[in-house]
Design a protein around this motif. Structure first.
Motif, PDB file in Angstrom:
ATOM      1  N   HIS A  80       0.407  -8.892  23.003  1.00  0.00           N
ATOM      2  CA  HIS A  80       1.823  -9.288  22.889  1.00  0.00           C
ATOM      3  C   HIS A  80       2.463  -9.436  24.263  1.00  0.00           C
ATOM      4  N   ALA A  81       2.044  -8.559  25.186  1.00  0.00           N
ATOM      5  CA  ALA A  81       2.601  -8.638  26.553  1.00  0.00           C
ATOM      6  C   ALA A  81       2.201  -9.939  27.237  1.00  0.00           C
ATOM      7  N   LEU A  82       1.118 -10.546  26.767  1.00  0.00           N
ATOM      8  CA  LEU A  82       0.692 -11.834  27.347  1.00  0.00           C
ATOM      9  C   LEU A  82       1.518 -13.000  26.812  1.00  0.00           C
ATOM     10  N   GLY A  83       2.440 -12.704  25.913  1.00  0.00           N
ATOM     11  CA  GLY A  83       3.301 -13.753  25.369  1.00  0.00           C
ATOM     12  C   GLY A  83       2.884 -14.226  23.988  1.00  0.00           C
TER      13      GLY A  83
ATOM     14  N   LEU B  72      -9.532  -0.003  32.439  1.00  0.00           N
ATOM     15  CA  LEU B  72      -9.785  -1.158  33.315  1.00  0.00           C
ATOM     16  C   LEU B  72      -8.973  -2.371  32.857  1.00  0.00           C
ATOM     17  N   VAL B  73      -8.945  -2.594  31.571  1.00  0.00           N
ATOM     18  CA  VAL B  73      -8.287  -3.791  31.039  1.00  0.00           C
ATOM     19  C   VAL B  73      -6.770  -3.608  30.946  1.00  0.00           C
ATOM     20  N   PHE B  74      -6.348  -2.472  30.419  1.00  0.00           N
ATOM     21  CA  PHE B  74      -4.918  -2.295  30.111  1.00  0.00           C
ATOM     22  C   PHE B  74      -4.174  -1.427  31.134  1.00  0.00           C
ATOM     23  N   GLY B  75      -4.887  -0.737  32.006  1.00  0.00           N
ATOM     24  CA  GLY B  75      -4.236   0.185  32.931  1.00  0.00           C
ATOM     25  C   GLY B  75      -3.867   1.475  32.222  1.00  0.00           C
ATOM     26  N   GLY B  76      -3.452   2.472  32.991  1.00  0.00           N
ATOM     27  CA  GLY B  76      -3.178   3.779  32.406  1.00  0.00           C
ATOM     28  C   GLY B  76      -1.730   4.000  32.026  1.00  0.00           C
TER      29      GLY B  76
ATOM     30  N   ALA C 114       3.989 -11.498  17.875  1.00  0.00           N
ATOM     31  CA  ALA C 114       3.524 -10.210  17.356  1.00  0.00           C
ATOM     32  C   ALA C 114       2.491 -10.356  16.239  1.00  0.00           C
ATOM     33  N   PHE C 115       2.741 -11.218  15.276  1.00  0.00           N
ATOM     34  CA  PHE C 115       1.827 -11.282  14.130  1.00  0.00           C
ATOM     35  C   PHE C 115       0.495 -11.925  14.508  1.00  0.00           C
ATOM     36  N   LEU C 116       0.563 -12.878  15.441  1.00  0.00           N
ATOM     37  CA  LEU C 116      -0.684 -13.465  15.930  1.00  0.00           C
ATOM     38  C   LEU C 116      -1.461 -12.413  16.726  1.00  0.00           C
ATOM     39  N   ALA C 117      -0.722 -11.635  17.514  1.00  0.00           N
ATOM     40  CA  ALA C 117      -1.358 -10.550  18.275  1.00  0.00           C
ATOM     41  C   ALA C 117      -2.017  -9.551  17.326  1.00  0.00           C
TER      42      ALA C 117
ATOM     43  N   THR D 249      -4.704  -2.922  22.538  1.00  0.00           N
ATOM     44  CA  THR D 249      -5.060  -4.332  22.383  1.00  0.00           C
ATOM     45  C   THR D 249      -3.880  -5.103  21.801  1.00  0.00           C
ATOM     46  N   LEU D 250      -3.280  -4.557  20.762  1.00  0.00           N
ATOM     47  CA  LEU D 250      -2.138  -5.207  20.129  1.00  0.00           C
ATOM     48  C   LEU D 250      -0.984  -5.371  21.125  1.00  0.00           C
ATOM     49  N   VAL D 251      -0.631  -4.282  21.781  1.00  0.00           N
ATOM     50  CA  VAL D 251       0.500  -4.322  22.720  1.00  0.00           C
ATOM     51  C   VAL D 251       0.172  -5.220  23.913  1.00  0.00           C
ATOM     52  N   GLY D 252      -1.065  -5.124  24.377  1.00  0.00           N
ATOM     53  CA  GLY D 252      -1.482  -5.927  25.526  1.00  0.00           C
ATOM     54  C   GLY D 252      -1.453  -7.409  25.224  1.00  0.00           C
TER      55      GLY D 252
END
Lengths: 432, 318
Positions: free
Chosen positions: B72-75, B129-133, B78-81, B67-70
């Motif tokens: 952040h990947a959306l832009g 499903l959400v983050f992929g493997g 980091a701290f908000l993520a 969830t955290l990494v995902g």
């Protein structure tokens, strides 16, 4: 009302029957694809499955299939679990499966005895049972373009050419499963012959991401080179741990399952210098890859992230599909049939010729070493090359390195003899 | 004779002759131990509140980190993520309580245990499903976690301290201490212990079981997120990370399922013990022994204290 429903149902049934007969009229070939897009190893399984599927779909879109037969590709999810792999096999073999690409040594070992019974060959491309390279003992199993044992000898040749092997200590870190243990007999035999000392570091599956002890032992043993037979999360963890103990990464070589973008992207700059074996081209600068992009990726008929096209494992999956497609063509040529069977496919896998000229025709010039299908030699004795991580991408740093066939050949023969020795009903063949 | 020498003499000679390396082994064991303690703490919290071994703790580690990494990947910065990931773990805790646990008050423990198995497989499927493997990189530097290392020259050798390991040990220690204080010294902590003892009795004195369950699941979610960040930075963030949670089992056996100090001490004993055994004795058995040796340590302790080091001694009188 009931009468209307009955008429409607009858009409639908007739329409369905018409569609089935249309589909049956078209020549098709059924290729099951055992994938693992889920589970702990999905990071490697997904790009491989995408490369395989995209090439097959490109052949359908560009050429209408192979030799006039439309390819019906059906994925079955194994999650890298041998039991699920066998379930996938049993669920799909009755649909006219031409060949199985198990994408797992564990599943391959389960399918090898089934292949001659069901007359469906197994192509474990660069993995599985090394002894299956002996075609006379394993008529239904193939390991093109090379086997784990051959690969290991190519890696040892690379080390020998870069500072010598005699008198050196070689560390071998491996996933403690059938796959990881596969080259150990070869290493144990070659160590005294070639004059190197061997230190082994097994990593249990549940310790893949917890390797600090293993690398403390590496520091203690202080080997000159490290070789890795890793997979999945084991790879980035090992490379990070190696960097942590300041092991020189340009003396750390992974096999071809330990050198993907998925392995090094999480490591990034810290993995700079790490080496790995490979046998399939990197990048998209091949006409065949461009056709895949044009016919499959750009129209969106894919599960692939466009940025993954050309990555190591994507291209390896694509190469697997190329071998299958070429074997289908060879089977069609040998039998005169369009819709070939599994038994025909076995003939195709023993007769296809992926020469340099043919690779160029396919738009894959320089992508890999040529492979000649053969009755006696089911591995092709293919060469590998070494690639190096530059901090953000892989770069090829060696020419093709041929395996030590003089060393590996007798060992493969002995292992094949050993495998069949307690199986009186095992099917063999005689190659002329 | 040679074998006895290899078991009883040689390892200690090796330790004495390479004190720098021994220090390195102990340090690595200490870092692993603090992380094991952190993982074990996630189990202890839920076990204390509901008497259930939370099978889903491992996948919660993966889910929180993804969830955290995902995010952040959306832009998202980091701290908000990180804040949003905490919020999502809170949402997960409330959802688990509302949808699942609320309906199972006073049911046998095995039912609740089966529910956590179901939750595990739901989170695996939902996460894929959400983050992929695909494995993902932890946003270590973006979160301000230190990288690099410092080398100390000691005992004619070197000891390498990774800054990330130091941070992992410090953060784990703070988390463990904070949670220990929260659950031992606050009103909620007392309510938690009451719930652990008897659901119905706790309800009868006005303790909201639902609220307590949501709080402990949220706390376990925070622990999972911290574990995911630290372990993800050492390796990568993938579904294989859930296997790491298995390391908590020998820690729990050793420390007791209900004891926060037990999780801490157990984690350190297992972490340091398995490293020492793997490095100095593992070679005698072909290496790769730390996985099962952790259980050997735990079982040896159980011979003398069946309830674990700090577990509650249960005396049932007829």
């Amino acid at each position: 009302m009931l009468k209307k429903l009955a008429i409607g149902a009858a009409a639908l049934a007739m329409l369905g029957a018409a569609q089935v007969s249309t589909a049956q009229a078209e020549d098709t070939i059924f290729i099951p694809s055992l994938t693992y897009r889920t589970g702990p190893f999905s990071g490697g399984g997904t790009p491989f499955a995408n490369g395989f599927a995209d090439y097959m779909n490109m052949l359908n879109a560009r050429d209408g299939g192979i030799g006039g037969a439309k390819i019906v590709l059906e994925e079955c999810e194994t999650a890298y679990n041998a039991q699920k792999g066998v379930e996938c096999y049993e669920a799909t073999k009755g649909k006219g499966a031409l060949v199985y690409n198990p994408l797992s040594t564990g599943i391959t070992l389960q399918l090898i005895p089934k292949a001659p019974v069901d007359e469906i060959p197994v192509l474990s491309m660069g993995y599985g049972l090394s002894a299956a390279a002996v075609g006379e003992k394993f008529p239904w199993t193939f390991t093109y373009p090379t086997s784990y044992w051959s690969q290991m000898t190519s890696i040892l040749k690379y080390i020998d050419d870069n500072g010598g092997l005699s008198g050196k200590k070689i560390g071998f870190i491996y996933l403690d499963l059938g796959y990881g243990r596969e080259p150990i007999p070869l290493l144990e035999q070659l160590a005294p012959q070639m004059g190197f000392e061997l230190a082994m570091f097994p990593v249990a599956g549940k310790e893949m991401q917890n390797q600090s002890s293993h690398w403390l032992n590496v520091r203690k043993e202080n080997p000159d080179w490290m070789i890795m037979w890793g997979w999945g999360a084991m790879n980035p963890t090992a490379i990070k741990e190696a960097a942590k103990i300041r092991f020189p990464l340009d003396r750390f070589i992974g096999n071809w399952w330990s050198g993907a973008h998925a392995d090094l992207n999480p490591v990034g700059e810290a993995g700079k210098g790490y080496l790995a074996a490979n046998f399939s081209g990197i990048g998209t600068d091949f006409p065949a890859l461009q056709d895949v992009i044009k016919h499959v990726i750009e129209p969106g008929n894919t599960q692939t992230d466009p940025g993954d096209v050309g990555n190591v494992l994507y291209n390896r999956g694509l190469f697997n599909a190329v071998i299958v497609a070429e074997a289908v063509r060879a089977a069609q040529a040998a039998t005169g049939k369009v819709a070939v069977t599994g038994a025909d496919m076995r003939v195709g896998l023993e007769t296809f010729n992926l020469s340099e000229e043919r690779l160029a025709e396919l738009g894959l010039a320089g992508f890999t070493a040529p492979i000649q299908g053969s009755c006696a030699d089911h591995e092709g004795q293919g060469s590998i090359f070494i690639q190096q991580w530059n901090g953000s991408d892989w770069e090829r740093v060696s020419d093709l390195i041929t395996p030590m066939t003089d060393v590996v050949g007798p060992m493969l023969q002995a292992a094949a003899d050993q495998y069949v020795s307690d199986k009186p009903d095992w099917q063999t063949q005689t190659c002329g | 004779m040679g074998l006895l020498f290899d078991i009883f003499i040689n390892p200690f000679v090796e330790m004495a002759s390479g004190l720098d390396f021994l220090l390195q082994v102990l340090w690595e064991g200490f870092v692993s131990g603090t992380l094991y303690a952190l993982i074990a703490l996630g189990f202890v919290l839920i076990f204390k509140a509901s008497g259930v071994f939370n099978f889903a703790q491992g996948i919660m580690v993966v889910f929180a980190a993804l969830t955290l990494v995902g995010l952040h990947a959306l832009g998202i910065p980091a701290f908000l993520a990180l804040i949003l990931a905490v919020a999502i773990m809170a949402l997960l805790a409330v959802t688990v309580e509302r949808v699942v646990l609320r309906h199972l008050v006073n049911q046998p423990d095995i039912i609740l245990f089966m529910v956590t198995i179901g939750l595990t497989y739901f989170l695996i499927g939902f996460g894929e499903l959400v983050f992929g493997g695909d494995p993902k990189s932890m946003i270590t530097e973006e979160l301000g976690l230190p990288t690099g290392s410092t080398v100390f020259d000691v005992f004619d050798g070197i000891v390498i301290l990774q800054h990330l390991d130091v941070a992992a040990a410090v953060i784990s220690a703070i988390m463990v201490a904070g949670l220990a204080v929260f659950f031992n010294k606050t009103r909620i902590g007392r309510a938690l212990r009451a719930v652990a003892d008897d659901h119905q009795a706790a309800l009868s004195v006005g303790i909201s079981l639902n609220q307590i369950w949501a709080i402990v699941w949220f706390a376990a979610g925070i622990v999972a997120l911290t574990t995911g960040i630290m372990w993800g930075a050492k390796s990568d963030v993938s579904f294989a990370l859930q296997i790491v949670a298995l390391k908590a089992l020998p820690v729990l056996i050793l420390g007791g399922f209900t004891s926060i100090p037990g999780a801490i001490v157990g984690g350190l004993i297992i972490g340091m013990g398995e490293k020492l055994f793997e490095v100095y004795w593992g070679g005698l058995l072909g290496g790769g022994v730390e996985g099962w040796f952790a259980y050997v340590i735990a079982l040896i302790f159980l011979l003398f204290r069946p309830q674990g080091l700090f577990g509650e001694k249960i005396i049932e009188r007829v």
